[in-house]
Design a protein around this motif. Sequence first.
Motif, PDB file in Angstrom:
ATOM      1  N   ILE A 130       0.842  -1.203   0.000  1.00  0.00           N
ATOM      2  CA  ILE A 130       0.000   0.000   0.000  1.00  0.00           C
ATOM      3  C   ILE A 130       0.874   1.248   0.000  1.00  0.00           C
ATOM      4  O   ILE A 130       0.601   2.211  -0.720  1.00  0.00           O
ATOM      5  CB  ILE A 130      -0.950   0.001   1.225  1.00  0.00           C
ATOM      6  N   ARG A 131       1.925   1.230   0.804  1.00  0.00           N
ATOM      7  CA  ARG A 131       2.832   2.382   0.840  1.00  0.00           C
ATOM      8  C   ARG A 131       3.449   2.637  -0.530  1.00  0.00           C
ATOM      9  O   ARG A 131       3.499   3.774  -1.005  1.00  0.00           O
ATOM     10  CB  ARG A 131       3.923   2.173   1.881  1.00  0.00           C
ATOM     11  N   LEU A 132       3.914   1.585  -1.194  1.00  0.00           N
ATOM     12  CA  LEU A 132       4.491   1.744  -2.521  1.00  0.00           C
ATOM     13  C   LEU A 132       3.450   2.237  -3.523  1.00  0.00           C
ATOM     14  O   LEU A 132       3.747   3.059  -4.390  1.00  0.00           O
ATOM     15  CB  LEU A 132       5.091   0.419  -3.002  1.00  0.00           C
ATOM     16  N   HIS A 133       2.240   1.742  -3.402  1.00  0.00           N
ATOM     17  CA  HIS A 133       1.161   2.169  -4.293  1.00  0.00           C
ATOM     18  C   HIS A 133       0.871   3.664  -4.107  1.00  0.00           C
ATOM     19  O   HIS A 133       0.713   4.406  -5.093  1.00  0.00           O
ATOM     20  CB  HIS A 133      -0.084   1.337  -4.005  1.00  0.00           C
ATOM     21  N   ILE A 134       0.801   4.129  -2.883  1.00  0.00           N
ATOM     22  CA  ILE A 134       0.549   5.547  -2.601  1.00  0.00           C
ATOM     23  C   ILE A 134       1.687   6.409  -3.131  1.00  0.00           C
ATOM     24  O   ILE A 134       1.456   7.452  -3.754  1.00  0.00           O
ATOM     25  CB  ILE A 134       0.335   5.768  -1.090  1.00  0.00           C
ATOM     26  N   GLU A 135       2.930   5.979  -2.909  1.00  0.00           N
ATOM     27  CA  GLU A 135       4.078   6.744  -3.402  1.00  0.00           C
ATOM     28  C   GLU A 135       4.102   6.798  -4.923  1.00  0.00           C
ATOM     29  O   GLU A 135       4.423   7.834  -5.508  1.00  0.00           O
ATOM     30  CB  GLU A 135       5.377   6.142  -2.871  1.00  0.00           C
ATOM     31  N   ALA A 136       3.730   5.698  -5.581  1.00  0.00           N
ATOM     32  CA  ALA A 136       3.697   5.679  -7.046  1.00  0.00           C
ATOM     33  C   ALA A 136       2.617   6.620  -7.573  1.00  0.00           C
ATOM     34  O   ALA A 136       2.838   7.342  -8.550  1.00  0.00           O
ATOM     35  CB  ALA A 136       3.453   4.260  -7.552  1.00  0.00           C
ATOM     36  N   LYS A 138       1.505   9.317  -6.090  1.00  0.00           N
ATOM     37  CA  LYS A 138       1.976  10.687  -5.891  1.00  0.00           C
ATOM     38  C   LYS A 138       2.968  11.078  -6.960  1.00  0.00           C
ATOM     39  O   LYS A 138       2.957  12.203  -7.467  1.00  0.00           O
ATOM     40  CB  LYS A 138       2.614  10.838  -4.503  1.00  0.00           C
ATOM     41  N   THR A 139       3.856  10.149  -7.331  1.00  0.00           N
ATOM     42  CA  THR A 139       4.850  10.419  -8.366  1.00  0.00           C
ATOM     43  C   THR A 139       4.175  10.644  -9.706  1.00  0.00           C
ATOM     44  O   THR A 139       4.538  11.570 -10.447  1.00  0.00           O
ATOM     45  CB  THR A 139       5.843   9.246  -8.472  1.00  0.00           C
ATOM     46  N   ILE A 140       3.175   9.824 -10.025  1.00  0.00           N
ATOM     47  CA  ILE A 140       2.472   9.956 -11.304  1.00  0.00           C
ATOM     48  C   ILE A 140       1.707  11.267 -11.368  1.00  0.00           C
ATOM     49  O   ILE A 140       1.710  11.947 -12.380  1.00  0.00           O
ATOM     50  CB  ILE A 140       1.531   8.747 -11.519  1.00  0.00           C
ATOM     51  N   SER A 141       1.076  11.640 -10.268  1.00  0.00           N
ATOM     52  CA  SER A 141       0.288  12.868 -10.278  1.00  0.00           C
ATOM     53  C   SER A 141       1.162  14.124 -10.151  1.00  0.00           C
ATOM     54  O   SER A 141       0.669  15.221 -10.315  1.00  0.00           O
ATOM     55  CB  SER A 141      -0.775  12.830  -9.174  1.00  0.00           C
ATOM     56  N   GLY A 142       2.449  13.958  -9.853  1.00  0.00           N
ATOM     57  CA  GLY A 142       3.393  15.078  -9.790  1.00  0.00           C
ATOM     58  C   GLY A 142       3.344  15.868  -8.508  1.00  0.00           C
ATOM     59  O   GLY A 142       3.718  17.030  -8.462  1.00  0.00           O
ATOM     60  N   ARG A 143       2.914  15.264  -7.424  1.00  0.00           N
ATOM     61  CA  ARG A 143       2.854  15.982  -6.152  1.00  0.00           C
ATOM     62  C   ARG A 143       4.133  15.827  -5.393  1.00  0.00           C
ATOM     63  O   ARG A 143       4.789  14.956  -5.255  1.00  0.00           O
ATOM     64  CB  ARG A 143       1.717  15.453  -5.301  1.00  0.00           C
TER      65      ARG A 143
END
Length: 143
Positions: A130-136, A138-143
Amino acid sequence: MVNLGDLKNWMQVSGILTIPFIVIAYLNEFGLGHFPQPEEFSWLLGLVYFFVVVGFAFLVSEAIFIAIKVLEIIVCKIMPSQFYRVGAVFGFFAISFISFGLLGFYKTGPIEGVKDTWFIAVGTYGLFMIRLHIEARKTISGR
């Protein structure tokens, strides 16, 4: 009572503790019984066996992670984009692993024979996913 801050802390620590919990679960379940047992068991041989178990746990963990990512790509290619949200397969497996971990508090029926350390290991692995999914995301959305 568990609060949201505790969950965030567990998610941060889960990346560090996933492999050790898998190793602990394996050793608790099987010990070193899968390895040849010489007449004299030295500390050096025990250390080598331990590193083999850690390496095996790491490889299995990575293989599961890669298999889920490949399944995600396959489902994403098959499903029309308006019906499928990217990350749904990954999220499903992560939530399933966390649910299995929580199921350890209420063991009944066919899972009574599963040792508690497996529930902790699988639940921690789900939190890590879940942590990796959330970080990915955020990276995709550019935050």
